[in-house]
Design an enzyme around this catalytic site. Structure first.
Site, PDB file in Angstrom:
ATOM      1  N   LEU A 130      40.981  28.043  35.767  1.00 47.70           N
ATOM      2  CA  LEU A 130      40.427  28.799  34.644  1.00 47.70           C
ATOM      3  C   LEU A 130      41.243  28.448  33.401  1.00 47.70           C
ATOM      4  CD1 LEU A 130      38.349  31.090  33.962  1.00 47.70           C
ATOM      5  CD2 LEU A 130      40.346  32.582  33.877  1.00 47.70           C
ATOM      6  N   LYS A 174      34.568  32.162  34.971  1.00 49.60           N
ATOM      7  CA  LYS A 174      35.313  33.379  35.363  1.00 49.60           C
ATOM      8  C   LYS A 174      34.382  34.313  36.124  1.00 49.60           C
ATOM      9  CE  LYS A 174      38.736  36.530  33.380  1.00 49.60           C
ATOM     10  NZ  LYS A 174      39.736  36.375  34.435  1.00 49.60           N
ATOM     11  N   ARG A 192      34.757  32.533  25.825  1.00 49.48           N
ATOM     12  CA  ARG A 192      34.812  32.127  27.235  1.00 49.48           C
ATOM     13  C   ARG A 192      33.753  32.874  28.045  1.00 49.48           C
ATOM     14  NH1 ARG A 192      40.374  32.772  30.472  1.00 49.48           N
ATOM     15  NH2 ARG A 192      39.790  34.977  30.333  1.00 49.48           N
ATOM     16  N   GLU A 217      46.864  26.814  40.075  1.00 47.27           N
ATOM     17  CA  GLU A 217      47.185  27.970  39.217  1.00 47.27           C
ATOM     18  C   GLU A 217      47.575  29.138  40.102  1.00 47.27           C
ATOM     19  OE1 GLU A 217      43.707  29.340  37.005  1.00 47.27           O
ATOM     20  OE2 GLU A 217      42.388  28.708  38.630  1.00 47.27           O
ATOM     21  N   TYR A 262      33.245  38.047  34.498  1.00 48.89           N
ATOM     22  CA  TYR A 262      34.047  39.135  33.929  1.00 48.89           C
ATOM     23  C   TYR A 262      35.047  38.602  32.927  1.00 48.89           C
ATOM     24  CZ  TYR A 262      38.210  38.099  36.794  1.00 48.89           C
ATOM     25  OH  TYR A 262      39.309  37.516  37.350  1.00 48.89           O
ATOM     26  N   ARG A 272      16.922  41.750  47.384  1.00 48.38           N
ATOM     27  CA  ARG A 272      17.845  40.729  47.872  1.00 48.38           C
ATOM     28  C   ARG A 272      17.131  39.415  48.191  1.00 48.38           C
ATOM     29  NH1 ARG A 272      23.036  40.064  50.459  1.00 48.38           N
ATOM     30  NH2 ARG A 272      22.807  38.247  51.781  1.00 48.38           N
TER      31      ARG A 272
HETATM   32  N1  PMP Z   1      43.563  31.829  36.206  1.00 52.96           N
HETATM   33  C1  PMP Z   1      42.909  32.751  36.925  1.00 52.96           C
HETATM   34  C2  PMP Z   1      42.353  32.365  38.260  1.00 52.96           C
HETATM   35  C3  PMP Z   1      42.757  34.061  36.441  1.00 52.96           C
HETATM   36  O1  PMP Z   1      42.092  34.984  37.163  1.00 52.96           O
HETATM   37  C4  PMP Z   1      43.325  34.405  35.189  1.00 52.96           C
HETATM   38  C5  PMP Z   1      43.253  35.806  34.649  1.00 52.96           C
HETATM   39  N2  PMP Z   1      41.996  36.314  34.538  1.00 52.96           N
HETATM   40  C6  PMP Z   1      44.009  33.406  34.467  1.00 52.96           C
HETATM   41  C7  PMP Z   1      44.104  32.132  35.004  1.00 52.96           C
HETATM   42  C8  PMP Z   1      44.611  33.709  33.133  1.00 52.96           C
HETATM   43  O2  PMP Z   1      43.634  33.830  32.152  1.00 52.96           O
HETATM   44  P1  PMP Z   1      43.864  34.700  30.848  1.00 52.96           P
HETATM   45  O3  PMP Z   1      45.129  34.184  30.214  1.00 52.96           O
HETATM   46  O4  PMP Z   1      42.676  34.438  30.020  1.00 52.96           O
HETATM   47  O5  PMP Z   1      44.008  36.119  31.278  1.00 52.96           O
END
Ligand code: PMP
Length: 284
Positions: free
Chosen positions: A205, A147, A52, A180, A33, A100
């Site tokens: 991410l 992601k 991305r 994070e 996503y 499945r």
């Molecule tokens: N880390 C994680 C785990 C996230 O889910 C997100 C937001 N989707 C971010 C960092 C921040 O990413 P972005 O700045 O691209 O929204």
């Protein structure tokens, strides 16, 4: 005005927007996503977000459901039909529908879901409101650079935070290093006024907001380093904040009950909020 979602080639009222029960996104979280901010009707950092997305799809061997050009047109149409001028757009691509089975057949048609949400346009005053976080063990897999819609560790961590009466959680690895936030990148400012955020690798991410903030910090002559920092170091930081496409630059004013600095948004954080909001008005 009824909200409209795009699902596999059709624009539908939200109540009728649905996917097949054997969609692999539903069965296995086999999908990816993106969330992109919208300011004054424009998508912020659309190119890096789609780059991305392209990478996430490639890492999982999922094809684009439509061409990248058509994709851009559909995003614009969802924004238009929902009359969103400020808010965000959410898009999800799954591997598609199949009986499945963990292993997947070749040649599936990927599913595509897109919807948009309106919010009030952020101002320096609203964006500067800080929030508290608690630390939570990072129990995620070792491909957090993709992601994926597999977000259960974030759900559990954020729920644990909510049950403690706190807005969010920061993930901490087995060595006490902050990786994070549940849905954001984590930052601190040291007593020497150095901005620190963890380097990107397979364990976090690579946030698009993070990349933009690094560019803005560099342009503003602020000092920053990409390196690991521990929970202990974060508690002794003078400032802390998170970054994401939905929360933008968000001051973190308390970690595990310990106030960060004087317990208010710090001056470097405020500067970055101003730079980021200006940038959103004129994204490059
Ligand atoms: N880390 C994680 C785990 C996230 O889910 C997100 C937001 N989707 C971010 C960092 C921040 O990413 P972005 O700045 O691209 O929204």
């Amino acid at each position: 005005m009824p909200r409209v979602a795009y699902v596999n080639g059709r624009y539908l009222p939200h109540r009728q927007a649905s996917i097949h029960i054997e969609d692999r996104g539903f069965q296995f979280a086999d999908g990816v996503y993106e969330v992109i901010a919208i300011t004054d009707g424009k998508l912020v950092d659309i190119k890096p977000h789609l780059d991305r997305l392209n990478r996430s799809l490639g890492e999982l061997n999922i094809a684009w459901p439509v061409t990248r050009r058509a994709f851009g047109l559909i995003l614009g149409e969802v924004i238009r039909r929902n009359r969103v001028s400020n808010g965000s757009i959410y898009l999800q691509i799954t591997r598609g529908v199949a009986p499945r089975d963990f292993a997947y057949p070749e040649g599936l048609q990927p599913s595509l879901v897109i919807y948009a949400r309106s919010t009030k346009k952020a101002s320096v005053a609203t964006a500067s409101q800080g929030h508290a976080v608690v630390s939570q063990p990072d129990i995620r897999w070792k491909r957090c650079d993709i992601k994926t819609v597999s977000l259960l560790p974030a759900v559990l961590a954020k729920q644990a935070a909510a049950e403690e009466g706190v807005a969010d959680a920061w993930f901490v690895d087995e060595d006490g290093i902050i990786t994070e936030g549940t849905s954001s990148n984590a930052w601190i400012v040291t007593p020497k006024k150095e901005i620190i955020t963890r380097q990107t690798d397979n364990l976090i991410l690579s946030g698009i907001t993070r990349q933009t903030i690094l560019k803005l910090a560099s342009g503003a002559g602020l000092t920053f380093t990409e390196r690991p920092f521990s929970l202990e170091e974060a508690k002794q930081a003078t400032e802390a904040f998170t970054s994401s496409s939905t929360a933008l630059v968000k001051p973190v004013i308390e970690i595990d009950g310990t106030p960060v600095g004087d317990g208010q948004a710090g001056s470097i954080t405020r500067q970055l909020i101003e730079h980021y909001l200006n940038y959103m008005d004129n994204p490059s």
